[in-house]
Design a protein around this motif. Structure first.
Motif, mmCIF file in Angstrom:
data_model
loop_
_atom_site.group_PDB
_atom_site.id
_atom_site.type_symbol
_atom_site.label_atom_id
_atom_site.label_comp_id
_atom_site.label_asym_id
_atom_site.label_seq_id
_atom_site.Cartn_x
_atom_site.Cartn_y
_atom_site.Cartn_z
ATOM 1 N N GLU A 112 43.798 34.133 51.137
ATOM 2 C CA GLU A 112 44.366 34.194 48.912
ATOM 3 C C GLU A 112 43.247 35.516 48.369
ATOM 4 O O GLU A 112 43.460 34.944 47.149
ATOM 5 C CB GLU A 112 44.348 33.175 48.263
ATOM 6 N N ARG A 113 42.115 35.473 48.727
ATOM 7 C CA ARG A 113 40.681 35.453 48.522
ATOM 8 C C ARG A 113 41.575 36.994 47.737
ATOM 9 O O ARG A 113 40.571 37.172 46.378
ATOM 10 C CB ARG A 113 39.758 35.905 48.985
ATOM 11 N N ALA A 114 41.605 38.237 47.643
ATOM 12 C CA ALA A 114 42.242 39.384 47.596
ATOM 13 C C ALA A 114 43.447 39.606 45.952
ATOM 14 O O ALA A 114 43.748 40.004 45.268
ATOM 15 C CB ALA A 114 42.523 40.129 48.337
ATOM 16 N N ARG A 115 44.234 38.208 46.245
ATOM 17 C CA ARG A 115 45.160 37.865 45.694
ATOM 18 C C ARG A 115 44.306 37.193 44.111
ATOM 19 O O ARG A 115 44.208 37.776 43.067
ATOM 20 C CB ARG A 115 46.481 37.129 45.671
ATOM 21 N N LEU A 116 44.260 36.645 44.331
ATOM 22 C CA LEU A 116 42.901 35.551 43.389
ATOM 23 C C LEU A 116 42.015 36.103 42.536
ATOM 24 O O LEU A 116 41.676 36.328 41.432
ATOM 25 C CB LEU A 116 42.715 34.375 43.734
ATOM 26 N N SER A 117 41.379 36.602 43.468
ATOM 27 C CA SER A 117 40.350 37.801 42.866
ATOM 28 C C SER A 117 40.522 38.805 41.774
ATOM 29 O O SER A 117 40.015 39.180 41.188
ATOM 30 C CB SER A 117 39.141 38.250 43.949
ATOM 31 N N GLY A 118 41.710 39.246 42.279
ATOM 32 C CA GLY A 118 42.730 40.450 41.131
ATOM 33 C C GLY A 118 42.831 39.851 40.152
ATOM 34 O O GLY A 118 43.228 40.626 39.528
ATOM 35 N N ILE A 119 43.906 38.358 40.050
ATOM 36 C CA ILE A 119 44.112 37.624 39.191
ATOM 37 C C ILE A 119 42.537 38.088 38.129
ATOM 38 O O ILE A 119 43.210 37.697 37.029
ATOM 39 C CB ILE A 119 44.400 36.118 39.344
ATOM 40 N N ILE A 120 40.955 37.055 38.836
ATOM 41 C CA ILE A 120 40.705 36.842 37.948
ATOM 42 C C ILE A 120 39.906 38.329 37.479
ATOM 43 O O ILE A 120 40.241 37.978 35.909
ATOM 44 C CB ILE A 120 39.223 36.123 38.829
ATOM 45 N N SER A 121 39.602 39.719 37.921
ATOM 46 C CA SER A 121 39.668 40.688 37.656
ATOM 47 C C SER A 121 40.590 41.307 36.304
ATOM 48 O O SER A 121 40.073 41.746 35.404
ATOM 49 C CB SER A 121 38.983 41.169 38.689
ATOM 50 N N SER A 122 41.432 40.869 36.618
ATOM 51 C CA SER A 122 42.351 41.442 35.523
ATOM 52 C C SER A 122 42.252 40.704 34.544
ATOM 53 O O SER A 122 42.525 41.792 33.332
ATOM 54 C CB SER A 122 43.552 40.784 36.350
ATOM 55 N N ALA A 123 41.848 39.417 33.922
ATOM 56 C CA ALA A 123 42.147 38.346 33.167
ATOM 57 C C ALA A 123 40.769 39.089 32.728
ATOM 58 O O ALA A 123 40.804 39.136 31.223
ATOM 59 C CB ALA A 123 42.335 36.723 33.185
ATOM 60 N N SER A 124 40.216 38.741 33.390
ATOM 61 C CA SER A 124 38.553 39.757 32.946
ATOM 62 C C SER A 124 38.999 41.280 31.582
ATOM 63 O O SER A 124 37.947 41.210 30.420
ATOM 64 C CB SER A 124 37.285 40.313 33.576
ATOM 65 N N ASN A 125 39.397 42.184 32.053
ATOM 66 C CA ASN A 125 39.833 43.359 31.931
ATOM 67 C C ASN A 125 40.919 42.785 30.121
ATOM 68 O O ASN A 125 39.954 43.938 29.802
ATOM 69 C CB ASN A 125 39.884 44.098 32.919
ATOM 70 N N ILE A 126 41.366 42.335 30.514
ATOM 71 C CA ILE A 126 42.574 42.018 29.414
ATOM 72 C C ILE A 126 42.045 41.747 28.271
ATOM 73 O O ILE A 126 42.065 42.046 27.012
ATOM 74 C CB ILE A 126 43.551 41.127 29.812
ATOM 75 N N GLY A 127 41.181 40.756 28.449
ATOM 76 C CA GLY A 127 40.513 39.457 27.292
ATOM 77 C C GLY A 127 38.749 41.277 26.435
ATOM 78 O O GLY A 127 38.935 41.699 25.701
ATOM 79 N N SER A 128 38.908 41.840 28.035
ATOM 80 C CA SER A 128 38.019 43.518 26.762
ATOM 81 C C SER A 128 38.431 43.880 26.943
ATOM 82 O O SER A 128 38.358 44.139 25.128
ATOM 83 C CB SER A 128 37.387 43.825 28.043
ATOM 84 N N LEU A 129 39.895 44.250 26.957
ATOM 85 C CA LEU A 129 41.188 44.953 25.417
ATOM 86 C C LEU A 129 41.467 44.428 24.423
ATOM 87 O O LEU A 129 41.250 44.945 23.771
ATOM 88 C CB LEU A 129 42.591 45.573 26.546
ATOM 89 N N ILE A 130 41.621 43.046 25.012
ATOM 90 C CA ILE A 130 42.164 41.931 23.040
ATOM 91 C C ILE A 130 41.114 42.333 22.668
ATOM 92 O O ILE A 130 40.857 42.496 21.191
ATOM 93 C CB ILE A 130 42.316 40.881 23.523
ATOM 94 N N SER A 131 39.728 41.776 23.140
ATOM 95 C CA SER A 131 38.186 41.921 22.107
ATOM 96 C C SER A 131 38.218 43.343 21.136
ATOM 97 O O SER A 131 37.698 43.732 20.196
ATOM 98 C CB SER A 131 36.987 41.976 22.476
ATOM 99 N N MET A 132 37.903 44.418 22.296
ATOM 100 C CA MET A 132 38.060 46.514 21.499
ATOM 101 C C MET A 132 38.943 46.033 20.433
ATOM 102 O O MET A 132 38.945 47.083 20.015
ATOM 103 C CB MET A 132 38.265 47.094 22.780
ATOM 104 N N GLY A 133 39.980 45.526 21.029
ATOM 105 C CA GLY A 133 41.633 46.368 20.038
ATOM 106 C C GLY A 133 41.863 45.477 18.199
ATOM 107 O O GLY A 133 41.745 45.554 17.805
ATOM 108 N N ILE A 134 40.553 44.078 18.549
ATOM 109 C CA ILE A 134 40.326 43.290 16.986
ATOM 110 C C ILE A 134 39.085 43.566 16.179
ATOM 111 O O ILE A 134 38.614 43.072 14.955
ATOM 112 C CB ILE A 134 41.082 41.984 17.487
#
Length: 239
Positions: A112-134
């Motif tokens: 499950e490591r590839a899937r879960l680490s991908g979700i965690i990394s994606s969440a970090s990138n989404i947070g960066s996109l939101i913060s840059m947008g606001i």
């Protein structure tokens, strides 16, 4: 910073801002965090082994939050203090990624490591996109200092939640079920045993012994890369 003004037929760059820094000073500010992290990222895993992954990650982010809150005070006092604060931020956040990877190894089974680490990394990138947008709207409405204060306070609150909810391993987690604990522990320990190198030989030494075979390939790659990037022109952009 640069303010973009659009007209009907052209884009105009208007330089505004409270501070006037030359290009060298800007480069020190923008790269200060990277220089600081170079010192501690190499020993981050060892610090996690000595003091615990949870503690290293929590302290790293908490100190970064405090320095982020202090950045507006430092920049108004002296630009050298601002650069030092950025270097210290990188210094404290350097161990975060190695310690975080060690937590992954303790908690994520290999299947499950590839899937879960991908979700965690994606969440970090989404947070960066939101913060840059606001962030632009926040800076124009409340001032550029608000970005340092808001994100610093949010990071400090994140650290409190991290220290409360995150645990070093499934064995030390007080709320996890026995079935899930047994599943995680059995799989992660199995991988640790299998991945252990059977001898004390260092496979990286083989790269140095075969260096004469790799050099022609490297030269060919560099020539191709240079030819592919030849039409690209890099120009200086003022901040």
């Amino acid at each position: 910073f640069l303010l973009l003004e659009f007209t009907s037929d052209q884009l105009i760059f208007v330089q505004t801002g409270e501070f006037e820094w030359d290009e060298m000073t800007q480069s020190y500010i923008l790269t200060g965090g990277s220089y600081g992290s170079l010192v501690t990222v190499l020993i981050g895993a060892r610090l996690a082994e000595m003091f615990g992954n949870k503690r290293v990650c929590g302290i790293a982010m908490f100190m970064s939050a405090i320095l982020n809150i202090l950045c507006p005070i430092c920049v108004r006092w002296n630009v050298a203090a601002f650069i030092a604060a950025k270097v210290l931020q990188g210094f404290f956040t350097g161990p975060f990624m190695p310690a975080n990877m060690a937590l992954f190894a303790s908690w994520l089974p290999p299947q499950e490591r590839a899937r879960l680490s991908g979700i965690i990394s994606s969440a970090s990138n989404i947070g960066s996109l939101i913060s840059m947008g606001i962030s632009g709207k926040m800076a124009s409405t409340f001032g550029w200092e608000s970005l340092f204060y808001v994100y610093g306070v949010l990071t400090a609150l994140w650290c409190v939640l991290w220290m409360f909810f995150v645990h070093e391993s499934p064995e030390t987690h007080p709320w996890i079920s026995d079935e899930e604990k047994e599943y995680i522990v059995s799989n992660t320990k199995k991988v640790a045993i299998v991945d252990r190198y059977p001898t004390m030989r260092l496979p990286c030494l083989r790269s140095f012994t075969q260096l004469h075979q790799r050099l022609p390939e490297t030269g060919s790659f560099e020539r191709k890369s240079f030819d592919a990037g030849r039409p690209i022109e890099v120009r200086n952009v003022d901040l």
